[in-house]
Every structure is written in C-alpha cells, then in structure tokens.
Enzyme design. Sequence first.
Site, mmCIF file in Angstrom:
data_model
loop_
_atom_site.group_PDB
_atom_site.id
_atom_site.type_symbol
_atom_site.label_atom_id
_atom_site.label_comp_id
_atom_site.label_asym_id
_atom_site.label_seq_id
_atom_site.Cartn_x
_atom_site.Cartn_y
_atom_site.Cartn_z
ATOM 1 N N GLY A 37 0.845 -1.195 0.000
ATOM 2 C CA GLY A 37 0.000 0.000 0.000
ATOM 3 C C GLY A 37 0.874 1.236 0.000
ATOM 4 O O GLY A 37 1.528 1.555 0.998
ATOM 5 N N GLY A 39 -0.173 4.408 -0.844
ATOM 6 C CA GLY A 39 -1.041 5.582 -0.948
ATOM 7 C C GLY A 39 -0.492 6.712 -0.095
ATOM 8 O O GLY A 39 0.701 6.760 0.203
ATOM 9 N N LYS A 40 -1.389 7.615 0.319
ATOM 10 C CA LYS A 40 -0.962 8.818 1.049
ATOM 11 C C LYS A 40 -0.100 8.478 2.273
ATOM 12 O O LYS A 40 0.911 9.116 2.529
ATOM 13 C CB LYS A 40 -2.198 9.572 1.543
ATOM 14 N N MET A 41 -0.517 7.484 3.043
ATOM 15 C CA MET A 41 0.218 7.135 4.261
ATOM 16 C C MET A 41 1.392 6.202 3.957
ATOM 17 O O MET A 41 2.509 6.430 4.417
ATOM 18 C CB MET A 41 -0.726 6.484 5.278
ATOM 19 N N GLY A 42 1.121 5.153 3.177
ATOM 20 C CA GLY A 42 2.145 4.149 2.917
ATOM 21 C C GLY A 42 3.402 4.722 2.289
ATOM 22 O O GLY A 42 4.514 4.446 2.726
ATOM 23 N N ASN A 102 -6.710 1.849 9.551
ATOM 24 C CA ASN A 102 -7.716 2.184 10.571
ATOM 25 C C ASN A 102 -8.731 1.056 10.712
ATOM 26 O O ASN A 102 -9.933 1.274 10.619
ATOM 27 C CB ASN A 102 -8.428 3.483 10.189
ATOM 28 N N SER A 158 -1.315 7.611 13.714
ATOM 29 C CA SER A 158 -1.854 8.975 13.721
ATOM 30 C C SER A 158 -0.781 9.981 13.294
ATOM 31 O O SER A 158 0.392 9.643 13.211
ATOM 32 C CB SER A 158 -2.374 9.327 15.128
ATOM 33 N N LYS A 182 -6.654 3.541 19.003
ATOM 34 C CA LYS A 182 -6.790 4.477 17.869
ATOM 35 C C LYS A 182 -8.253 4.853 17.640
ATOM 36 O O LYS A 182 -8.563 5.992 17.288
ATOM 37 C CB LYS A 182 -6.184 3.848 16.608
ATOM 38 N N HIS A 227 -8.969 7.429 20.130
ATOM 39 C CA HIS A 227 -8.266 8.640 19.670
ATOM 40 C C HIS A 227 -9.100 9.356 18.605
ATOM 41 O O HIS A 227 -9.286 10.570 18.639
ATOM 42 C CB HIS A 227 -6.895 8.223 19.123
ATOM 43 N N ASN A 228 -9.621 8.582 17.661
ATOM 44 C CA ASN A 228 -10.381 9.202 16.583
ATOM 45 C C ASN A 228 -11.720 9.740 17.073
ATOM 46 O O ASN A 228 -12.206 10.756 16.571
ATOM 47 C CB ASN A 228 -10.573 8.215 15.433
ATOM 48 N N GLU A 281 -10.860 12.955 18.457
ATOM 49 C CA GLU A 281 -10.602 13.842 17.297
ATOM 50 C C GLU A 281 -11.917 14.427 16.756
ATOM 51 O O GLU A 281 -11.994 15.636 16.471
ATOM 52 C CB GLU A 281 -9.893 12.978 16.257
HETATM 53 O O1 LIG Z 1 -7.024 8.163 11.749
HETATM 54 C C1 LIG Z 1 -7.185 9.253 11.297
HETATM 55 C C2 LIG Z 1 -6.540 10.448 11.873
HETATM 56 O O2 LIG Z 1 -6.147 10.237 13.174
HETATM 57 C C3 LIG Z 1 -8.020 9.378 10.113
HETATM 58 O O3 LIG Z 1 -8.170 10.654 9.817
HETATM 59 C C4 LIG Z 1 -9.329 8.665 10.267
HETATM 60 O O4 LIG Z 1 -9.755 8.297 8.996
HETATM 61 C C5 LIG Z 1 -10.371 9.494 10.983
HETATM 62 O O5 LIG Z 1 -11.676 9.094 10.701
HETATM 63 P P1 LIG Z 1 -12.591 9.892 9.684
HETATM 64 O O6 LIG Z 1 -12.042 9.640 8.319
HETATM 65 O O7 LIG Z 1 -13.965 9.315 9.896
HETATM 66 O O8 LIG Z 1 -12.494 11.357 10.031
#
Ligand SMILES: O=C(CO)[C@H](O)[C@H](O)COP(=O)(O)O
Length: 307
Positions: free
Chosen positions: A7, A9-12, A104, A130, A180, A183-184, A187
């Site tokens: 993977g 993508g943006k993170m990988g 995630n 994160s 996580k 955490h989210n 967030e």
């Molecule tokens: O893990 C994250 C940041 O910590 C991602 O942004 C995660 O996708 C958050 O959930 P959503 O896309 O529903 O905002």
Amino acid sequence: MKFAMIGLGKMGKNLVKNAVDHDIEVVAYDLNRTARQEMAAYSSKITPVDTLEQLLTELSVNSELERSQRIVWVMVPAGTPTNSTIATLSNMLSAGDILIDGGNSNYKDNLEQNKRLAEKGIKFFDVGTSGGMSGARHGGNFMIGGDKETWPKIEPLFEALAQKNGYLYTGPLGSGHYLKMIHNGIEYGMMQAIAEGFEILEASPYDYDYEAVAKLWNNGSVIRSWLMELAEEQFAKDPKLDEILGQVQASGEGKWTVEESLDLEVPAPIIALSLMMRNRSLQSDTMTGKVVAALRNGFGGHDLAHK
Ligand SMILES: O=C(CO)[C@H](O)[C@H](O)COP(=O)(O)O
C-alpha cells in the site's frame, strides 16, 4: 533492517520515505504501477515488486533477519481492502513472520483475523497510526498491539518512524486499534468544538478575521493545537470557507467509538453528537460543517466538496 510495505497511498508512501531516510530497506508493493515506480525513483533502498509472491522473496534477500522473521506492513484502506489483503497473506506467510496492520481497522476484525494467523504461528500486530501524512513522512504516532515477546523485534522500526515519544506498545492484539478508535472519537469531538466556536463567531455582531483568530489562539492559548493550526491554514486559503460545502464523510471510527460507549454504558455525549453532526452535515450546508470539512481535509482525508 528491512521490511515490506503493502500500500503506497498517502500514508504508505510517506512511511516508506521516512523509513529509508532512517537507513531501513523497504520492499514496496501497490496495485498501482505508478505508485511503485515513484517509490523506486525515490531511493535505491526501495525495491518495488509487482506481486505479493515477489514481495516475500525479496524480503528474504540479503536480510539480516531469518526467513522466519519477515516483517510485512499492510497500509491499504480499512475494511475490505485490508481484510482481503490479510486473508491472502495468511495463506502466504510462515510461522514466525510478522504481519502489521497499520490502517484504521476495526479491532474486532483484527481479533477475528488473528484466530487464523495465530494458528499458523504468524505474529500479528494491530497498529493505530496517527499524525496524518506529515507525521508518516517526518515522524508519526503509533499505538501498537500484539505479541509481547515479538514486540522487541519490531520496536526499532517504530523508533525510527515515530516522532520522539511517538510510539507505545499498548498490550495484546486488539489494543492498538482499540486505542486508535478512541483517539479518533476524541478527534471528532475536538474538531466539532472548534467548528462550533467559529459558527458562533460567524453569527456574532463582530467581524472577526478567522485566520488571525486561529493564529492568535495558536500562540499561547489553552486551545492551541495541531487542529487549530490546520484551521489557521485553511482560513488563510479561504477566509470564510465560502468556497467549500460543509459536508463531512465519516470512515466509521467515530461510530465504533460511540457503539463501544453504548456497549460499556459509558456516556460519551460529545463524541456521539459530533458523529451525528457529521451525518447532519451531509443533509445541509453549515459553517460548522465547512470548518470540520476544511480541518479534516487539512490532514489528508475526504476531498472537499466545492460549490
Ligand atoms: O485516523 C485518522 C486520523 O487520526 C483518520 O483521519 C481517520 O480516517 C479518521 O476518521 P474519519 O475519516 O472518519 O475522520
């Protein structure tokens, strides 16, 4: 040290670049050929491969690790793409190999997957990641669950990829993505509170400059934060966020957090309502929705909908 990333993508891709900057070799795979080529061009420490079979072979080449300790990191979108990749790998990896799910994922999926992986002796780690793309590139934040005895073998990888004090072994498998998820949920609540504050300012009798307000709050105030910095950046680009619609999708983690709070009978009204406000945002355009959409876009997710 050497590991494989599935993977790019943006993170990988940012994690891979971060790793090679720390002198770690990476075998890199993505379904997208252009993504593989981009990686190959970045560093000779990256070996792009076209198939998972090739990935496992390359991982064993010139590695100081025994064949039975290959490290494979899956960083593809959560849900079906991750689950099917893990199912495929469960048939390809051998006893002692280490498999990391850095996306995630729902921790319940990981617990289910581990039944088969553990039977085969594959050491599975669920890692909440994160810090967005900039964290992945320059120092991320990792919540790591899995086998305690195997953990020291992969700790150097996380030490390299994380920012200072930015990784934690959280306990047995499941505990990484559980943490996580919470955490989210937090967030979601923090973004909603920031957005509501700006909505009240917007309705107030005063004509505030929101970029200046966010900048002010980022300099010594109690609510200074990365989210407020993202607010500052977004208001700098679009002072009243007039150019975007206040619509915010959700990937599922807020919902899982709320479900968990209901199961445990722990009241979590802020997180629950933040989730519902995201759902509401898809029905009508509001300043709150615009702010959350802009903030969420600021750390790499959910394309902005423009008028
Ligand atoms: O893990 C994250 C940041 O910590 C991602 O942004 C995660 O996708 C958050 O959930 P959503 O896309 O529903 O905002």
